[in-house]
Motif scaffolding. Structure first.
Motif, PDB file in Angstrom:
ATOM      1  N   ALA A  48       0.997  -1.009  -0.021  1.00 33.39           N
ATOM      2  CA  ALA A  48      -0.105  -0.131  -0.105  1.00 33.39           C
ATOM      3  C   ALA A  48       0.942   1.378   0.162  1.00 33.39           C
ATOM      4  CB  ALA A  48      -0.977  -0.103   1.297  1.00 33.39           C
ATOM      5  N   VAL A  49       0.368   2.214  -0.770  1.00 31.26           N
ATOM      6  CA  VAL A  49       1.167   3.329  -1.057  1.00 31.26           C
ATOM      7  C   VAL A  49       0.984   4.472   0.385  1.00 31.26           C
ATOM      8  CG1 VAL A  49       1.439   5.567  -2.342  1.00 31.26           C
ATOM      9  CG2 VAL A  49       1.138   3.465  -3.419  1.00 31.26           C
ATOM     10  N   ILE A  50       2.195   4.766   0.592  1.00 30.13           N
ATOM     11  CA  ILE A  50       2.105   5.626   1.992  1.00 30.13           C
ATOM     12  C   ILE A  50       2.531   7.117   1.583  1.00 30.13           C
ATOM     13  CG2 ILE A  50       1.941   4.245   3.818  1.00 30.13           C
ATOM     14  CD1 ILE A  50       5.080   4.557   4.174  1.00 30.13           C
ATOM     15  N   GLY A  51       3.234   7.391   0.343  1.00 30.16           N
ATOM     16  CA  GLY A  51       3.389   8.577  -0.200  1.00 30.16           C
ATOM     17  C   GLY A  51       4.357   8.649  -1.571  1.00 30.16           C
ATOM     18  N   THR A  52       4.444   9.823  -1.900  1.00 33.84           N
ATOM     19  CA  THR A  52       5.438   9.807  -3.300  1.00 33.84           C
ATOM     20  C   THR A  52       6.477  10.880  -3.055  1.00 33.84           C
ATOM     21  OG1 THR A  52       3.654  11.291  -4.244  1.00 33.84           O
ATOM     22  CG2 THR A  52       3.417   9.061  -4.912  1.00 33.84           C
ATOM     23  N   HIS A  53       7.383  10.738  -3.878  1.00 35.39           N
ATOM     24  CA  HIS A  53       8.795  11.707  -3.431  1.00 35.39           C
ATOM     25  C   HIS A  53       9.255  11.808  -4.912  1.00 35.39           C
ATOM     26  CE1 HIS A  53       7.989  11.316   0.668  1.00 35.39           C
ATOM     27  NE2 HIS A  53       7.785  10.169   0.581  1.00 35.39           N
ATOM     28  N   ASP A  54      10.063  12.903  -4.902  1.00 35.21           N
ATOM     29  CA  ASP A  54      10.876  13.358  -5.968  1.00 35.21           C
ATOM     30  C   ASP A  54      12.063  12.290  -6.147  1.00 35.21           C
ATOM     31  OD1 ASP A  54       9.155  15.369  -6.804  1.00 35.21           O
ATOM     32  OD2 ASP A  54      10.147  16.880  -5.727  1.00 35.21           O
ATOM     33  N   THR A  55      12.687  12.024  -5.043  1.00 33.70           N
ATOM     34  CA  THR A  55      13.927  11.242  -5.245  1.00 33.70           C
ATOM     35  C   THR A  55      13.683   9.801  -4.392  1.00 33.70           C
ATOM     36  OG1 THR A  55      14.785  12.191  -2.990  1.00 33.70           O
ATOM     37  CG2 THR A  55      15.349  13.431  -4.940  1.00 33.70           C
ATOM     38  N   ARG A  56      14.564   8.712  -4.687  1.00 31.68           N
ATOM     39  CA  ARG A  56      14.616   7.878  -4.139  1.00 31.68           C
ATOM     40  C   ARG A  56      14.766   7.818  -2.467  1.00 31.68           C
ATOM     41  NH1 ARG A  56      17.831   2.349  -5.708  1.00 31.68           N
ATOM     42  NH2 ARG A  56      17.636   1.237  -3.737  1.00 31.68           N
ATOM     43  N   GLU A  57      15.893   8.539  -2.386  1.00 32.89           N
ATOM     44  CA  GLU A  57      16.559   8.834  -0.867  1.00 32.89           C
ATOM     45  C   GLU A  57      15.298   9.149  -0.317  1.00 32.89           C
ATOM     46  OE1 GLU A  57      18.027   9.928  -3.678  1.00 32.89           O
ATOM     47  OE2 GLU A  57      19.689   8.691  -3.783  1.00 32.89           O
ATOM     48  N   ALA A  58      14.379  10.396  -0.538  1.00 31.61           N
ATOM     49  CA  ALA A  58      13.415  10.578   0.224  1.00 31.61           C
ATOM     50  C   ALA A  58      12.251   9.767   0.324  1.00 31.61           C
ATOM     51  CB  ALA A  58      12.752  12.029  -0.477  1.00 31.61           C
ATOM     52  N   ALA A  59      12.079   8.836  -0.397  1.00 32.87           N
ATOM     53  CA  ALA A  59      11.194   7.750  -0.204  1.00 32.87           C
ATOM     54  C   ALA A  59      11.619   6.593   0.546  1.00 32.87           C
ATOM     55  CB  ALA A  59      10.909   7.059  -1.759  1.00 32.87           C
ATOM     56  N   GLU A  60      12.781   6.578   0.651  1.00 29.29           N
ATOM     57  CA  GLU A  60      13.421   5.377   1.405  1.00 29.29           C
ATOM     58  C   GLU A  60      13.516   5.946   2.907  1.00 29.29           C
ATOM     59  OE1 GLU A  60      17.422   4.291   0.266  1.00 29.29           O
ATOM     60  OE2 GLU A  60      16.543   3.045  -1.546  1.00 29.29           O
ATOM     61  N   ALA A  61      13.798   7.316   3.029  1.00 29.31           N
ATOM     62  CA  ALA A  61      13.640   7.794   4.427  1.00 29.31           C
ATOM     63  C   ALA A  61      12.281   7.592   5.135  1.00 29.31           C
ATOM     64  CB  ALA A  61      14.148   9.231   4.398  1.00 29.31           C
ATOM     65  N   HIS A  62      11.059   7.979   4.041  1.00 30.16           N
ATOM     66  CA  HIS A  62       9.810   7.882   4.509  1.00 30.16           C
ATOM     67  C   HIS A  62       9.582   6.845   4.829  1.00 30.16           C
ATOM     68  CE1 HIS A  62       5.287   9.146   3.489  1.00 30.16           C
ATOM     69  NE2 HIS A  62       5.414   8.430   4.621  1.00 30.16           N
ATOM     70  N   VAL A  63       9.760   5.665   4.183  1.00 30.48           N
ATOM     71  CA  VAL A  63       9.633   3.917   4.624  1.00 30.48           C
ATOM     72  C   VAL A  63      10.153   3.597   6.013  1.00 30.48           C
ATOM     73  CG1 VAL A  63      10.249   1.793   3.876  1.00 30.48           C
ATOM     74  CG2 VAL A  63       9.091   3.296   2.266  1.00 30.48           C
ATOM     75  N   LEU A  64      11.508   4.255   6.149  1.00 37.45           N
ATOM     76  CA  LEU A  64      12.184   4.169   7.228  1.00 37.45           C
ATOM     77  C   LEU A  64      11.425   4.741   8.652  1.00 37.45           C
ATOM     78  CD1 LEU A  64      15.791   3.928   6.174  1.00 37.45           C
ATOM     79  CD2 LEU A  64      14.560   1.988   6.976  1.00 37.45           C
ATOM     80  N   ARG A  65      11.135   5.894   8.373  1.00 41.12           N
ATOM     81  CA  ARG A  65      10.521   6.624   9.463  1.00 41.12           C
ATOM     82  C   ARG A  65       9.005   6.139   9.678  1.00 41.12           C
ATOM     83  NH1 ARG A  65      10.075  11.305   6.959  1.00 41.12           N
ATOM     84  NH2 ARG A  65       7.939  11.012   6.479  1.00 41.12           N
TER      85      ARG A  65
END
Length: 112
Positions: free
Chosen positions: A31-48
């Motif tokens: 399930a989607v929890i967010g979209t981001h401009d960069t892979r790093e931002a998406a990974e940080a969101h998943v980790l957080r």
């Protein structure tokens, strides 16, 4: 879809995937929890937030009938999720297990 794991213990927190020019952050079952401009931002969101949001109430939407139901996640695995139907996850509450394919198939949506 690329797995995102915590560095200190290897725990799977979710996934990221590139779609067009954005990176999508997803929980373990997709399930989607967010979209981001960069892979790093998406990974940080998943980790957080990837594991923490599993404790939230979600809405299970039947895309055919338009009916919504509040659900609680009981178990989340890569490729599937088991939901307690209703506001509380208690013994005796009806459950429903959906696969990632069923969630992507156009009949069901699980949203926060």
């Amino acid at each position: 879809m690329e797995a995102v794991r915590r560095a200190h213990d290897g725990e799977l927190c979710g996934h990221v995937v590139q779609q067009d020019r954005t990176w999508v952050a997803m929980v373990v079952f997709g399930a989607v929890i967010g979209t981001h401009d960069t892979r790093e931002a998406a990974e940080a969101h998943v980790l957080r937030d990837g594991l923490a949001v599993l404790a939230d109430r979600w809405t299970l939407r039947n895309l055919v009938t338009g009916a919504d139901e509040i659900v609680c996640i009981q178990e989340a695995h890569p490729g599937s999720v088991t939901l307690a139907l209703g506001y509380y996850s208690m013994p005796g509450v009806p459950t429903l297990t959906l696969t990632a394919d069923e969630l992507a198939g156009g009949t069901w949506a699980l949203v926060r």
